[in-house]
Scaffold this motif. Structure first.
Motif, short mmCIF file in Angstrom:
data_model
loop_
_atom_site.label_atom_id
_atom_site.label_comp_id
_atom_site.label_asym_id
_atom_site.label_seq_id
_atom_site.Cartn_x
_atom_site.Cartn_y
_atom_site.Cartn_z
N SER A 1 0.79 -1.23 0.00
CA SER A 1 0.00 0.00 0.00
C SER A 1 0.82 1.28 0.00
N ASP A 2 0.77 2.03 1.10
CA ASP A 2 1.36 3.37 1.15
C ASP A 2 2.87 3.37 0.93
N ASN A 3 3.52 2.24 1.12
CA ASN A 3 4.97 2.16 0.95
C ASN A 3 5.39 1.93 -0.50
N LEU A 4 4.40 1.78 -1.38
CA LEU A 4 4.71 1.57 -2.79
C LEU A 4 4.70 2.90 -3.54
N ALA A 5 5.79 3.18 -4.25
CA ALA A 5 5.89 4.41 -5.02
C ALA A 5 4.90 4.40 -6.19
N GLU A 6 4.54 5.59 -6.65
CA GLU A 6 3.60 5.70 -7.78
C GLU A 6 4.13 4.97 -9.00
N LEU A 7 5.43 5.09 -9.24
CA LEU A 7 6.03 4.44 -10.41
C LEU A 7 5.93 2.92 -10.29
N ALA A 8 6.06 2.40 -9.06
CA ALA A 8 5.93 0.96 -8.85
C ALA A 8 4.49 0.52 -9.12
N ARG A 9 3.51 1.32 -8.71
CA ARG A 9 2.10 0.99 -8.93
C ARG A 9 1.78 0.97 -10.44
N MET A 10 2.31 1.98 -11.15
CA MET A 10 2.09 2.02 -12.59
C MET A 10 2.76 0.83 -13.27
N SER A 11 4.02 0.57 -12.88
CA SER A 11 4.79 -0.50 -13.53
C SER A 11 4.14 -1.86 -13.32
N ALA A 12 3.54 -2.08 -12.15
CA ALA A 12 2.88 -3.36 -11.87
C ALA A 12 1.73 -3.60 -12.84
N VAL A 13 0.96 -2.54 -13.13
CA VAL A 13 -0.17 -2.67 -14.06
C VAL A 13 0.34 -2.95 -15.48
N VAL A 14 1.32 -2.17 -15.93
CA VAL A 14 1.86 -2.34 -17.28
C VAL A 14 2.46 -3.72 -17.44
N ASP A 15 3.19 -4.18 -16.45
CA ASP A 15 3.85 -5.48 -16.50
C ASP A 15 2.84 -6.62 -16.62
N VAL A 16 1.79 -6.57 -15.81
CA VAL A 16 0.81 -7.65 -15.81
C VAL A 16 0.02 -7.70 -17.11
N VAL A 17 -0.35 -6.52 -17.64
CA VAL A 17 -1.08 -6.51 -18.92
C VAL A 17 -0.24 -7.15 -20.01
N ASP A 18 1.03 -6.76 -20.11
CA ASP A 18 1.88 -7.32 -21.16
C ASP A 18 2.08 -8.82 -20.97
N ALA A 19 2.28 -9.25 -19.72
CA ALA A 19 2.52 -10.68 -19.46
C ALA A 19 1.29 -11.52 -19.77
N MET A 20 0.10 -11.02 -19.41
CA MET A 20 -1.12 -11.80 -19.61
C MET A 20 -1.52 -11.88 -21.08
N ARG A 21 -1.02 -10.95 -21.89
CA ARG A 21 -1.35 -10.97 -23.32
C ARG A 21 -0.38 -11.85 -24.11
N ARG A 22 0.50 -12.54 -23.41
CA ARG A 22 1.44 -13.45 -24.07
C ARG A 22 1.22 -14.87 -23.54
N ASP A 23 1.49 -15.87 -24.40
CA ASP A 23 1.39 -17.26 -23.98
C ASP A 23 2.36 -17.54 -22.83
N ARG A 24 1.95 -18.44 -21.95
CA ARG A 24 2.80 -18.91 -20.86
C ARG A 24 2.67 -20.42 -20.81
N PRO A 25 3.63 -21.14 -20.25
CA PRO A 25 3.54 -22.61 -20.24
C PRO A 25 2.24 -23.13 -19.64
N ASP A 26 1.65 -22.41 -18.67
CA ASP A 26 0.45 -22.91 -17.99
C ASP A 26 -0.85 -22.35 -18.54
N ARG A 27 -0.79 -21.47 -19.57
CA ARG A 27 -2.03 -20.90 -20.12
C ARG A 27 -1.73 -20.17 -21.42
N PRO A 28 -2.75 -20.03 -22.30
CA PRO A 28 -2.58 -19.23 -23.52
C PRO A 28 -2.73 -17.75 -23.21
N ALA A 29 -2.44 -16.92 -24.21
CA ALA A 29 -2.59 -15.47 -24.05
C ALA A 29 -4.06 -15.11 -23.80
N TRP A 30 -4.28 -14.08 -22.98
CA TRP A 30 -5.63 -13.61 -22.67
C TRP A 30 -6.04 -12.51 -23.66
#
Length: 565
Positions: free
Chosen positions: A441-470
């Motif tokens: 929560s409050d200990n996370l910088a704004e840039l870390a919060r933004m980066s977490a969202v960007v990272d997850v969107v990109d990762a979920m839109r790509r195939d992974r060994p345990d699931r296809p792209a979303w």
């Protein structure tokens, strides 16, 4: 006591130094190599040593260099002892005297020596940023065949070399007993030699082959040139690494031609890309690919190269961010860690308001995002390829952050707070369930919060060994339904910036056509698309480009078709 350093055996014991130098005190025992480009060894005589103050040399045979020595040009002494080459560090002249028709040079005493392996065994490695292309042609019945492939030189010795080639070269190598290799140096120098392929290591993720070659049928002149190339590669390599010799003059072999008219030679040169921007982005991808290999070989992140390629990426984003967003979907030939790093970097730059964020901050953001996941390349491949992870394996996976941090100490220009927010904070979650530190929560910088969202969107839109792209709508739904994990403000900003059919989406229209979204208008509607006949990553076979009122020709957008890129 002798200590191993890089490719040499460093001799630091005073008694050993005296003993080795004593072997050079004989006519023909030593040569002098001036510390300047294109220098060649010159005959000198080591007359006497006064450890640890000085050496006395007879330079009468090359007295014309006395002026250069007086002006402060440094030099190394070379010689052979028991079949091994001995080399001093760079020394400076202290005094030049003419004595009875002879010319004597009093110089500094070496505080260590370097004992090279025999010429035949010494192998010079090319470091990150040193590029030498190679063209490989089959040899049939003593003549060259028309079949040729391009690759990159990775190391060179007088007996052989190691090349990185495209996977498609396997057929040529399987059929050829002998090949011709033509080395292409940045300054335009070319050199050809026959060689036999000896060992091959395939890298399926990078679609590449590492191949060792043994040189065959070399003439004396070819052997001389090969040793010159080995020395020049070693000279240039010494200017890189953890403790670079910044005072050492660069090798002329690695000075690029100013005309720029020649076509580059290398493994990537023959790769094709669907757009000009994708080809330009591939240069940054090539750096990340090479940097990943350097990490796997024990080296650190190269600070200079990271800075240079972050600038390059930033320039591309400033020129045309939408073309760059689409280009991140066109790098299917690259390793997943490279594609993901570039995807996160480019989307983070697009999401950050370039009008209010200083350029140095955006550069640090781009650099950190580009490399943020490369630490996974230091983990066992079986761990990354597993479809399910037990708790112990999952804990092992989280160590990729620390592994990368340990290799970034040399990046002094990179803001520590930005690097920490992106490299570390990307994996943290608001409820403290993330890693590596469980920051909440409050200990996370704004840039870390933004980066977490960007990272997850990109990762979920790509195939992974345990699931296809979303699909993108499913990704958005997951994020919006997880406010305990992801900052809802940044999720909404992401959706508003990129829309429900982002640039880089393959969309089916109501008229039945498939097309890649390349540009959106201000209302988030498609302004430029490129038709596609099949559900596959963008390639050369893409169809017509449509601009303007796309929906009047193709109908409304019906659905996104997930494609892992």
């Amino acid at each position: 006591m002798a200590q191993v350093q890089d490719e040499f055996l460093r001799v630091g014991s005073p008694s050993e130094i005296v003993a080795l130098l004593e072997r050079l005190i004989q006519p023909g025992g030593a040569s002098m190599l001036l510390d300047k480009p294109d220098s060649t060894p010159m005959p000198v005589v080591v007359m006497e040593q006064t450890p640890p103050q000085s050496l006395l040399l007879d330079i009468s045979a090359v007295r014309e260099i006395a002026g250069e020595l007086k002006r402060g040009i440094g030099f190394s002494l070379l010689g052979q002892v028991h079949g091994k080459m001995i080399r001093t560090p760079v020394l400076k002249s202290l005094q030049i005297d003419a004595v009875g028709g002879r010319v004597h040079c009093l110089c500094e005493y070496p505080h260590y020596l370097e004992e090279l392996q025999r010429r035949e065994a010494f192998r010079a490695r090319l470091r990150l940023g040193m590029e030498v292309g190679a063209i490989i042609r089959g040899v049939e019945g003593g003549s060259e065949s028309d079949i040729a492939v391009q690759g990159d030189l990775k190391d060179l010795s007088q007996q052989g070399c190691q090349l990185e080639l495209p996977s498609s070269s396997a057929t040529l190598l399987a059929e050829a007993v002998l090949v011709e290799i033509e080395f292409c140096f940045p300054n335009g120098t070319r050199f050809s030699v026959q060689a036999a392929p000896r060992h091959k290591v395939a890298d399926s993720d990078r679609q590449a082959l590492r191949v060792g070659f043994h040189f065959e049928n070399c003439t004396a002149e070819q052997e001389r040139k090969l040793w010159f190339f080995v020395r020049e590669i070693e000279r240039e390599s010494s200017r890189y690494g953890d403790e670079p010799d910044v005072g050492r003059l660069p090798s002329m072999l690695f000075q690029s031609q100013s005309s720029g008219t020649s076509t580059p030679v290398g493994r990537r040169n023959l790769l094709t890309y669907p757009t000009p921007m994708a080809r330009r982005l591939a240069r940054v991808a090539g750096y990340l690919d090479a940097q990943l290999l350097e990490l796997q070989q024990g080296d650190d992140i190269d600070s200079v190269q990271l800075s240079r390629h972050a600038d390059m990426l930033l320039q591309l984003a400033e020129e045309d961010i939408e073309a760059l967003l689409f280009a991140t979907r066109c790098l299917v030939q690259e390793p997943l860690l490279v594609r993901h790093g570039l995807g996160v970097a480019v989307h983070a730059l697009a999401l950050a308001n370039s009008g209010s964020v200083p350029r140095d901050v955006r550069k640090a953001l781009a650099a950190s995002a580009m490399v943020h996941d490369l630490g996974k390349g230091l983990l066992p491949p079986t761990l990354l390829g597993s479809k399910s992870l037990e708790s112990e394996a999952r804990a092992h996976l989280t160590t990729h952050v620390e592994l990368l941090q340990q290799r970034m100490n040399g990046c002094q220009w990179l803001s520590p707070s930005i690097m920490d927010a992106v490299v570390t904070g990307t994996n943290e979650r608001l409820d403290g369930s993330g890693y590596p530190s469980g920051v909440a929560s409050d200990n996370l910088a704004e840039l870390a919060r933004m980066s977490a969202v960007v990272d997850v969107v990109d990762a979920m839109r790509r195939d992974r060994p345990d699931r296809p792209a979303w699909r993108i709508d499913a990704v958005y739904r997951h994020l919006l339904q997880s406010p305990q994990l992801f900052d809802p403000r940044w999720v909404r900003r992401y959706v508003q910036r990129f829309g429900l059919r982002p640039v880089g989406s393959l969309v089916r229209f109501s008229g039945g056509a498939l097309a890649w979204i390349q540009r959106l208008d201000q209302q988030g509607r498609p302004f430029q698309v490129q038709l596609s006949e099949e559900i596959s990553p963008p390639g050369e076979a893409l169809g017509e480009v449509l601009r303007g009122d796309v929906t009047s020709r193709l109908g409304e957008m019906v659905e996104e078709v997930p494609v892992s890129t």
